[in-house]
Design an enzyme around this catalytic site. Structure first.
Site, PDB file in Angstrom:
ATOM      1  N   GLU A 102      -4.806   0.745  -3.304  1.00  0.00           N
ATOM      2  CA  GLU A 102      -5.000   0.317  -1.915  1.00  0.00           C
ATOM      3  C   GLU A 102      -5.417   1.491  -1.046  1.00  0.00           C
ATOM      4  O   GLU A 102      -4.891   2.592  -1.178  1.00  0.00           O
ATOM      5  CB  GLU A 102      -3.710  -0.296  -1.355  1.00  0.00           C
ATOM      6  CG  GLU A 102      -3.839  -0.702   0.114  1.00  0.00           C
ATOM      7  CD  GLU A 102      -2.613  -1.425   0.667  1.00  0.00           C
ATOM      8  OE1 GLU A 102      -1.962  -2.165  -0.091  1.00  0.00           O
ATOM      9  OE2 GLU A 102      -2.316  -1.233   1.855  1.00  0.00           O
ATOM     10  N   SER A 139       6.273  -8.747  -6.898  1.00  0.00           N
ATOM     11  CA  SER A 139       6.442  -7.542  -6.078  1.00  0.00           C
ATOM     12  C   SER A 139       7.692  -6.803  -6.552  1.00  0.00           C
ATOM     13  O   SER A 139       8.482  -7.339  -7.342  1.00  0.00           O
ATOM     14  CB  SER A 139       6.610  -7.939  -4.614  1.00  0.00           C
ATOM     15  OG  SER A 139       7.819  -8.684  -4.481  1.00  0.00           O
ATOM     16  N   THR A 169       2.803 -16.211   1.148  1.00  0.00           N
ATOM     17  CA  THR A 169       3.387 -16.947   2.280  1.00  0.00           C
ATOM     18  C   THR A 169       3.099 -18.451   2.234  1.00  0.00           C
ATOM     19  O   THR A 169       4.001 -19.262   2.494  1.00  0.00           O
ATOM     20  CB  THR A 169       2.857 -16.344   3.600  1.00  0.00           C
ATOM     21  OG1 THR A 169       3.203 -14.954   3.612  1.00  0.00           O
ATOM     22  CG2 THR A 169       3.446 -17.022   4.813  1.00  0.00           C
ATOM     23  N   ASP A 205       2.669  -6.325  -7.975  1.00  0.00           N
ATOM     24  CA  ASP A 205       2.113  -6.300  -6.617  1.00  0.00           C
ATOM     25  C   ASP A 205       2.774  -5.156  -5.838  1.00  0.00           C
ATOM     26  O   ASP A 205       4.003  -5.043  -5.820  1.00  0.00           O
ATOM     27  CB  ASP A 205       2.424  -7.666  -5.970  1.00  0.00           C
ATOM     28  CG  ASP A 205       1.737  -7.857  -4.634  1.00  0.00           C
ATOM     29  OD1 ASP A 205       0.658  -7.271  -4.429  1.00  0.00           O
ATOM     30  OD2 ASP A 205       2.277  -8.619  -3.801  1.00  0.00           O
ATOM     31  N   HIS A 206       1.981  -4.317  -5.218  1.00  0.00           N
ATOM     32  CA  HIS A 206       2.499  -3.213  -4.377  1.00  0.00           C
ATOM     33  C   HIS A 206       3.550  -2.343  -5.061  1.00  0.00           C
ATOM     34  O   HIS A 206       4.683  -2.220  -4.564  1.00  0.00           O
ATOM     35  CB  HIS A 206       3.091  -3.744  -3.063  1.00  0.00           C
ATOM     36  CG  HIS A 206       2.066  -4.274  -2.132  1.00  0.00           C
ATOM     37  ND1 HIS A 206       1.202  -3.465  -1.422  1.00  0.00           N
ATOM     38  CD2 HIS A 206       1.731  -5.544  -1.799  1.00  0.00           C
ATOM     39  CE1 HIS A 206       0.394  -4.215  -0.689  1.00  0.00           C
ATOM     40  NE2 HIS A 206       0.685  -5.480  -0.912  1.00  0.00           N
TER      41      HIS A 206
HETATM   42  P1  13P Z   1       0.390 -13.476   2.247  1.00  0.00           P
HETATM   43  O1  13P Z   1       1.661 -13.037   2.933  1.00  0.00           O
HETATM   44  O2  13P Z   1      -0.702 -13.716   3.242  1.00  0.00           O
HETATM   45  O3  13P Z   1       0.609 -14.608   1.359  1.00  0.00           O
HETATM   46  O4  13P Z   1      -0.109 -12.243   1.359  1.00  0.00           O
HETATM   47  C1  13P Z   1       0.520 -11.945   0.151  1.00  0.00           C
HETATM   48  C2  13P Z   1       0.068 -10.644  -0.383  1.00  0.00           C
HETATM   49  O5  13P Z   1      -0.924 -10.081   0.047  1.00  0.00           O
HETATM   50  C3  13P Z   1       0.858 -10.050  -1.471  1.00  0.00           C
HETATM   51  O6  13P Z   1       0.451  -8.764  -1.782  1.00  0.00           O
END
Ligand code: 13P
Length: 285
Positions: free
Chosen positions: A134, A50, A233, A82-83
């Site tokens: 997204e 991220s 997570t 990511d994002h």
């Molecule tokens: P979790 O927090 O459910 O692991 O999701 C991670 C996620 O979607 C990263 O983009």
């Protein structure tokens, strides 16, 4: 093996009806856990970072770690952003060697999200980099991005169809009831919505917030076209839980290896379980 992009993985996953895990990393141990798990399961894998992880570890360190991991293994590895909410950050990742990026324009009005995603795609195509986008807003907190329950917005299937036909994006992250971070109860996934999106949209679908989602829901989501599951997570919980245990058992320990080593091993196990659940065991080609 050199890093690959999502193209190489998700087409095959779609043909054979399985999904590939996208696991977040922010340090060397977690990269090693992900690669060890993928090798043990003979599975393709997506290692993602991220913007927060890049800020913490440094772009060059993330790239060097994942490239090294990929070069030393026979399983296909994608290095994915990511994002990416900043256009400049996305461009920087493409320029320096990411093989896949998520451009997250979900906070923008639909037409602006389309325009920005097209801009990213135009450049990504030149470099053979895949692009995830997204639509809708996924609740919860992922590093430096927070979406409150009130602002979380489920993806509209007709908008998803319009978005994908206008952009030609390679994968679409949809908001269907999952959230980043820890769940208070069981997540309520809107499978009807997911089925409708899958019917209208031709590209592979991505489910964020997949930690803590029950097995039967993951399996159903795969049947309904989800080909990439994001997991952060569940790894954090196991990793930090193991560190906490090591420190509790030996509060005077000063060797980081004695704390991080068991955490790295514990993370391998949780990642292997996810890989098996997603059905990508034995799918490395
Ligand atoms: P979790 O927090 O459910 O692991 O999701 C991670 C996620 O979607 C990263 O983009």
């Amino acid at each position: 093996m050199a890093l690959v992009s999502l193209f190489e993985l998700l087409d095959h996953a779609d043909r054979e009806g399985y999904a590939v895990g996208a696991f977040n990393c922010n340090n060397m141990e977690i990269v090693q856990s992900i690669i060890t798990a993928a090798e043990a399961e003979s599975s393709p894998v997506i290692i993602q970072a991220s913007q927060g992880a890049i800020k913490y570890a440094g772009l060059n360190y993330i790239i060097a770690l994942v490239r090294q991991a990929a070069e030393g293994t026979a399983v296909p590895v994608v290095l994915h952003l990511d994002h990416g909410t900043s256009f400049d950050q996305v461009m920087q990742c493409i320029r320096f060697g990411f093989t896949s990026v998520m451009y997250d324009g979900s906070q923008l009005p639909l037409e602006d999200n389309i325009a920005q995603t097209c801009k990213v795609l135009e450049i990504a195509r030149v470099f053979g980099v895949s692009v995830e986008a997204e639509l809708g807003k996924i609740g919860g907190t992922e590093d430096d991005i927070s979406v409150s329950e009130k602002d979380a917005l489920l993806t509209d299937p007709a908008e998803a169809e319009h978005f994908v036909s206008e952009t030609g994006v390679d994968a679409l992250a949809v908001a269907v009831g999952t959230a980043h971070g820890l769940y208070k109860g069981e997540p309520e996934i809107d499978f009807e919505r997911l089925a409708e999106i899958n019917r209208l949209v031709s590209c592979p679908l991505v489910l964020h917030g997949s930690s803590g989602v029950p097995e039967k829901s993951i399996k159903k989501a795969i049947e309904l076209g989800v080909r990439k599951f994001n997991i952060d997570t569940d790894i954090r919980e196991v990793f930090v839980g193991s560190m906490r245990k090591a420190l509790t058992n030996n509060p005077s320990e000063i060797d980081p290896r004695k704390i991080l080593g068991p955490a790295r091993e514990a993370a391998v196990e949780v990642i292997r379980e996810k890989i098996r659940l997603f059905g990508s065991t034995g799918k490395a080609r």
